[in-house]
Scaffold this motif. Structure first.
Motif, PDB file in Angstrom:
ATOM      1  N   SER A  92     110.494 135.925  19.031  1.00 13.86           N
ATOM      2  CA  SER A  92     112.095 136.661  18.668  1.00 13.86           C
ATOM      3  C   SER A  92     111.444 137.085  17.291  1.00 13.86           C
ATOM      4  CB  SER A  92     113.205 135.230  18.083  1.00 13.86           C
ATOM      5  OG  SER A  92     112.294 134.699  17.435  1.00 13.86           O
ATOM      6  N   SER A  93     113.179 138.306  17.056  1.00 15.66           N
ATOM      7  CA  SER A  93     113.280 139.274  15.989  1.00 15.66           C
ATOM      8  C   SER A  93     113.108 138.709  15.357  1.00 15.66           C
ATOM      9  CB  SER A  93     114.331 139.928  16.573  1.00 15.66           C
ATOM     10  OG  SER A  93     114.778 140.828  14.525  1.00 15.66           O
ATOM     11  N   GLY A  94     112.198 138.720  14.129  1.00  8.68           N
ATOM     12  CA  GLY A  94     111.922 138.027  12.433  1.00  8.68           C
ATOM     13  C   GLY A  94     110.876 137.202  12.435  1.00  8.68           C
ATOM     14  N   SER A  95     110.231 136.914  13.472  1.00  8.89           N
ATOM     15  CA  SER A  95     109.452 135.562  13.983  1.00  8.89           C
ATOM     16  C   SER A  95     108.142 136.742  13.988  1.00  8.89           C
ATOM     17  CB  SER A  95     109.267 134.860  15.588  1.00  8.89           C
ATOM     18  OG  SER A  95     110.470 134.082  14.634  1.00  8.89           O
ATOM     19  N   ILE A  96     107.193 136.408  13.838  1.00  5.85           N
ATOM     20  CA  ILE A  96     105.576 137.610  13.543  1.00  5.85           C
ATOM     21  C   ILE A  96     104.505 136.421  14.032  1.00  5.85           C
ATOM     22  CG2 ILE A  96     106.570 139.126  11.773  1.00  5.85           C
ATOM     23  CD1 ILE A  96     104.816 137.286   9.619  1.00  5.85           C
ATOM     24  N   ASP A  97     103.395 136.968  14.480  1.00  2.91           N
ATOM     25  CA  ASP A  97     101.749 136.260  15.005  1.00  2.91           C
ATOM     26  C   ASP A  97     101.007 136.761  13.633  1.00  2.91           C
ATOM     27  OD1 ASP A  97     101.010 134.345  16.263  1.00  2.91           O
ATOM     28  OD2 ASP A  97     101.115 135.232  17.651  1.00  2.91           O
ATOM     29  N   LEU A  98     100.806 136.131  12.963  1.00  2.31           N
ATOM     30  CA  LEU A  98      99.615 136.169  12.128  1.00  2.31           C
ATOM     31  C   LEU A  98      98.165 136.170  12.703  1.00  2.31           C
ATOM     32  CD1 LEU A  98     101.182 135.674   9.061  1.00  2.31           C
ATOM     33  CD2 LEU A  98     100.831 137.548   9.464  1.00  2.31           C
ATOM     34  N   SER A  99      97.194 136.864  11.657  1.00  5.93           N
ATOM     35  CA  SER A  99      95.376 136.861  12.358  1.00  5.93           C
ATOM     36  C   SER A  99      95.339 135.799  11.763  1.00  5.93           C
ATOM     37  CB  SER A  99      95.003 137.972  12.195  1.00  5.93           C
ATOM     38  OG  SER A  99      95.642 138.313  10.415  1.00  5.93           O
ATOM     39  N   PRO A 100      94.169 134.916  12.045  1.00  2.91           N
ATOM     40  CA  PRO A 100      94.109 133.036  11.014  1.00  2.91           C
ATOM     41  C   PRO A 100      94.130 133.350   9.378  1.00  2.91           C
ATOM     42  CG  PRO A 100      92.534 133.421  12.906  1.00  2.91           C
ATOM     43  CD  PRO A 100      93.494 134.724  13.062  1.00  2.91           C
ATOM     44  N   SER A 101      93.183 134.893   9.108  1.00  4.34           N
ATOM     45  CA  SER A 101      93.043 135.290   7.578  1.00  4.34           C
ATOM     46  C   SER A 101      94.024 135.377   6.626  1.00  4.34           C
ATOM     47  CB  SER A 101      92.545 135.766   8.240  1.00  4.34           C
ATOM     48  OG  SER A 101      90.528 136.009   8.256  1.00  4.34           O
ATOM     49  N   ALA A 102      95.452 135.695   7.813  1.00  2.00           N
ATOM     50  CA  ALA A 102      95.680 136.178   7.078  1.00  2.00           C
ATOM     51  C   ALA A 102      96.911 135.149   6.979  1.00  2.00           C
ATOM     52  CB  ALA A 102      96.833 136.924   7.921  1.00  2.00           C
ATOM     53  N   PHE A 103      97.518 134.306   7.933  1.00  2.00           N
ATOM     54  CA  PHE A 103      97.991 133.225   8.047  1.00  2.00           C
ATOM     55  C   PHE A 103      97.374 131.748   6.664  1.00  2.00           C
ATOM     56  CE2 PHE A 103      99.147 129.034   8.969  1.00  2.00           C
ATOM     57  CZ  PHE A 103     100.337 128.817   9.983  1.00  2.00           C
ATOM     58  N   GLN A 104      96.152 131.953   6.477  1.00  2.00           N
ATOM     59  CA  GLN A 104      95.232 131.260   5.977  1.00  2.00           C
ATOM     60  C   GLN A 104      96.419 131.206   4.215  1.00  2.00           C
ATOM     61  OE1 GLN A 104      91.632 130.490   7.565  1.00  2.00           O
ATOM     62  NE2 GLN A 104      91.930 128.625   7.517  1.00  2.00           N
ATOM     63  N   GLN A 105      96.207 132.760   4.616  1.00  2.00           N
ATOM     64  CA  GLN A 105      96.945 132.998   2.685  1.00  2.00           C
ATOM     65  C   GLN A 105      98.324 131.978   2.326  1.00  2.00           C
ATOM     66  OE1 GLN A 105      94.375 135.266   0.470  1.00  2.00           O
ATOM     67  NE2 GLN A 105      93.172 134.332   2.262  1.00  2.00           N
ATOM     68  N   LEU A 106      98.300 131.921   3.496  1.00  2.84           N
ATOM     69  CA  LEU A 106     100.120 131.389   3.146  1.00  2.84           C
ATOM     70  C   LEU A 106      99.787 129.711   3.642  1.00  2.84           C
ATOM     71  CD1 LEU A 106     101.813 134.113   5.464  1.00  2.84           C
ATOM     72  CD2 LEU A 106     102.337 133.990   3.243  1.00  2.84           C
ATOM     73  N   ALA A 107      99.735 129.312   4.454  1.00  5.64           N
ATOM     74  CA  ALA A 107      99.325 127.912   4.720  1.00  5.64           C
ATOM     75  C   ALA A 107      98.120 127.362   5.735  1.00  5.64           C
ATOM     76  CB  ALA A 107     100.563 127.371   5.587  1.00  5.64           C
ATOM     77  N   SER A 108      97.480 126.613   5.669  1.00  5.19           N
ATOM     78  CA  SER A 108      96.586 126.065   6.406  1.00  5.19           C
ATOM     79  C   SER A 108      97.173 125.862   7.999  1.00  5.19           C
ATOM     80  CB  SER A 108      96.789 124.209   6.411  1.00  5.19           C
ATOM     81  OG  SER A 108      95.503 123.613   6.840  1.00  5.19           O
ATOM     82  N   LEU A 109      96.273 126.286   8.265  1.00  7.64           N
ATOM     83  CA  LEU A 109      96.314 126.563   9.548  1.00  7.64           C
ATOM     84  C   LEU A 109      96.350 125.225  10.736  1.00  7.64           C
ATOM     85  CD1 LEU A 109      92.409 128.579  11.175  1.00  7.64           C
ATOM     86  CD2 LEU A 109      94.586 129.209  10.270  1.00  7.64           C
ATOM     87  N   ASP A 110      96.478 123.947   9.829  1.00 12.66           N
ATOM     88  CA  ASP A 110      97.078 122.682  10.604  1.00 12.66           C
ATOM     89  C   ASP A 110      98.519 122.791  10.628  1.00 12.66           C
ATOM     90  OD1 ASP A 110      94.358 121.882  10.791  1.00 12.66           O
ATOM     91  OD2 ASP A 110      93.906 120.430   9.051  1.00 12.66           O
ATOM     92  N   ALA A 111      98.690 124.098   9.605  1.00 11.12           N
ATOM     93  CA  ALA A 111     100.311 124.107   9.803  1.00 11.12           C
ATOM     94  C   ALA A 111     101.182 124.379  11.449  1.00 11.12           C
ATOM     95  CB  ALA A 111     101.053 124.458   8.634  1.00 11.12           C
ATOM     96  N   VAL A 112     100.239 125.313  11.340  1.00  6.99           N
ATOM     97  CA  VAL A 112     100.744 125.899  13.300  1.00  6.99           C
ATOM     98  C   VAL A 112     101.828 126.617  13.022  1.00  6.99           C
ATOM     99  CG1 VAL A 112     101.201 125.613  15.527  1.00  6.99           C
ATOM    100  CG2 VAL A 112      99.239 124.031  14.497  1.00  6.99           C
ATOM    101  N   ARG A 113     103.282 126.388  12.567  1.00  7.56           N
ATOM    102  CA  ARG A 113     104.023 127.356  12.442  1.00  7.56           C
ATOM    103  C   ARG A 113     104.728 126.992  11.191  1.00  7.56           C
ATOM    104  NH1 ARG A 113     107.036 129.392  16.610  1.00  7.56           N
ATOM    105  NH2 ARG A 113     105.764 127.886  17.777  1.00  7.56           N
TER     106      ARG A 113
END
Length: 121
Positions: A92-113
């Motif tokens: 939806s508008s404002g939501s994003i999908d990141l590559s795993p490497s980018a996501f891991q700069q913010l949180a563990s992949l375990d967080a999922v969302r």
């Protein structure tokens, strides 16, 4: 009198040219991650899981007009710069999908969302 009106118009025009730019619009939404696995993104280039890539919702992807722009993503004091390389049709508008490497700069992949804020850079 006409001379004064011309001076006022010129001063107003100069002031509008030199005014500070408007603040960037901050976007808010969910961030998830996906695995590009070297496939071609909607922007037409192969994307790797190790790249800091982001896929935007259809309205923010804007038919590809935002391809290769950068966004800054914030989550709980963490920040990552990601390059727009793909479209997220399920976002939806404002939501994003990141590559795993980018996501891991913010949180563990375990967080999922996670709930993030982000801006075009």
């Amino acid at each position: 009198m006409l001379f004064n009106a011309v001076i006022v118009a010129v001063v107003a025009a100069v002031a509008s040219v030199h005014s500070a730019p408007a603040a960037a619009d901050t976007n808010y939404g969910d961030a998830t991650y996906y695995y590009p696995n070297g496939g071609y993104g909607a922007c037409g280039a192969p994307l790797q899981n190790t790249d800091f890539i982001v896929a935007l919702s259809a309205d923010q992807y804007a038919g590809g007009a935002n391809c290769w722009r950068h966004i800054g993503v914030n989550y709980q004091g963490q920040w990552v710069d990601a390059t727009i390389g793909d479209l997220c049709p399920g976002c939806s508008s404002g939501s994003i999908d990141l590559s795993p490497s980018a996501f891991q700069q913010l949180a563990s992949l375990d967080a999922v969302r996670i709930q993030v804020s982000w801006d075009f850079e």
